[in-house]
Design a protein around this motif. Structure first.
Motif, mmCIF file in Angstrom:
data_model
loop_
_atom_site.group_PDB
_atom_site.id
_atom_site.type_symbol
_atom_site.label_atom_id
_atom_site.label_comp_id
_atom_site.label_asym_id
_atom_site.label_seq_id
_atom_site.Cartn_x
_atom_site.Cartn_y
_atom_site.Cartn_z
ATOM 1 N N PHE A 74 0.804 -1.215 -0.032
ATOM 2 C CA PHE A 74 0.125 -0.072 -0.008
ATOM 3 C C PHE A 74 0.930 1.232 0.236
ATOM 4 C CE2 PHE A 74 -2.426 3.620 1.801
ATOM 5 C CZ PHE A 74 -3.888 3.240 1.226
ATOM 6 N N GLY A 75 1.975 1.330 0.845
ATOM 7 C CA GLY A 75 2.761 2.516 0.982
ATOM 8 C C GLY A 75 3.551 2.526 -0.365
ATOM 9 N N PHE A 76 4.177 1.411 -0.553
ATOM 10 C CA PHE A 76 5.134 1.586 -1.932
ATOM 11 C C PHE A 76 4.188 1.950 -3.153
ATOM 12 C CE2 PHE A 76 6.969 -0.243 -5.569
ATOM 13 C CZ PHE A 76 8.376 0.200 -5.532
ATOM 14 N N MET A 77 3.048 1.462 -3.534
ATOM 15 C CA MET A 77 2.509 1.978 -4.475
ATOM 16 C C MET A 77 1.592 3.235 -4.339
ATOM 17 S SD MET A 77 2.759 -0.712 -6.614
ATOM 18 C CE MET A 77 3.309 -2.264 -6.466
ATOM 19 N N ALA A 78 1.487 3.486 -3.275
ATOM 20 C CA ALA A 78 1.088 5.027 -3.155
ATOM 21 C C ALA A 78 2.296 5.971 -3.398
ATOM 22 C CB ALA A 78 0.643 5.403 -1.431
#
Length: 277
Positions: A109-113
């Motif tokens: 979630f963090g990486f893709m955001a």
């Protein structure tokens, strides 16, 4: 020099933030925190450098309507990839083996955001927007899409077919979404929704970056035309088809709203700007 400063500032923040998040992927909560910092800092730096160098309000990142545009983009991105994976599943080429990893999904979630925000600022906020000024909407869409696809050829399991697919389904679609709304929030939400659904929810490979560990433990098998092979479902014929359809829909909306910049008009604008200087 204005363009150079914009590119250097945005690329530097995106590169440092991306490397930081990648370095701590083993710790999902720290990864999420660093990704959030990267997102906030990237937006602030873009607003500052573009506003300062172009001496105008940065309307493409206006706060008004940002939440709604992000959520609409998120919904479209998840729904689009859901349609892709549903078609692959119906052909028997996508199999779910059980539940995957909640902490893995958090890290993704963090990486893709972070990736969605930094890539949209660079490729749609700078590249597409600035090329459009001189060459018009359609040429800018084709050129920025080609560059976007070429950049993905640097990934671990990249293929030429995957790069071409990304150029069409993502490069074209995301630029068209920006043209339709003249806001970066919708393409950011769309980009994030697509990538997180692909990795964090359905657990498939993303742009040739290797295995992912999302909410579902799943795998694909079968012809590369359908599954995308090592590159992941983004190289699937279904992704290209749905991406192309959304590109056409966004361009139709942009034309209806009077947001298409013809090449002739862009040339006149540049000529007037030159005379004014």
């Amino acid at each position: 020099m204005k363009l150079v400063w914009q590119i250097l500032a945005v690329v530097a923040v995106g590169a440092v933030g991306g490397q930081s998040v990648t370095a701590v992927q083993g710790n999902p909560w720290l990864s999420l925190l660093l990704a959030a910092l990267t997102v906030v800092l990237s937006v602030l730096v873009y607003r500052w450098v573009v506003g300062r160098t172009e001496r105008r309000p940065v309307t493409e990142l206006a706060r008004e309507g940002a939440r709604g545009a992000l959520l609409r983009g998120l919904a479209i991105g998840v729904a689009m990839f859901g349609c892709v994976i549903a078609n692959i599943y119906l052909l028997g080429d996508y199999k779910v083996h059980g539940f995957g990893s909640l902490t893995g999904a958090v890290a993704l979630f963090g990486f893709m955001a972070g990736a969605a925000v930094t890539e949209e600022l660079m490729f749609r906020g700078l590249l597409f927007r600035l090329v459009e000024r001189g060459l018009g909407t359609y040429i800018a869409l084709a050129l920025s899409g080609a560059v976007f696809g070429a950049v993905h050829l640097l990934n671990q399991d990249a293929t030429l077919v995957g790069g071409v697919a990304i150029a069409i389904e993502a490069g074209g679609m995301l630029a068209a979404a920006y043209a339709a709304t003249r806001s970066l929030w919708l393409p950011i939400g769309l980009h994030f929704g697509w990538n997180f659904a692909e990795s964090g929810i359905f657990g498939t490979e993303v742009s040739g970056n290797g295995d992912t560990h999302g909410l579902l433990d799943a795998s694909t098998s079968g012809t590369k035309l359908i599954t995308g092979g090592e590159f992941g479902p983004e190289a699937s014929v279904y992704s290209v088809l749905f991406g192309a359809l959304l590109t056409v829909a966004f361009l139709w909306l942009a034309h209806r709203r009077g947001h298409i910049v013809p090449r002739q008009r862009a040339e006149r604008v540049n000529a007037l700007a030159t005379l004014a200087r």
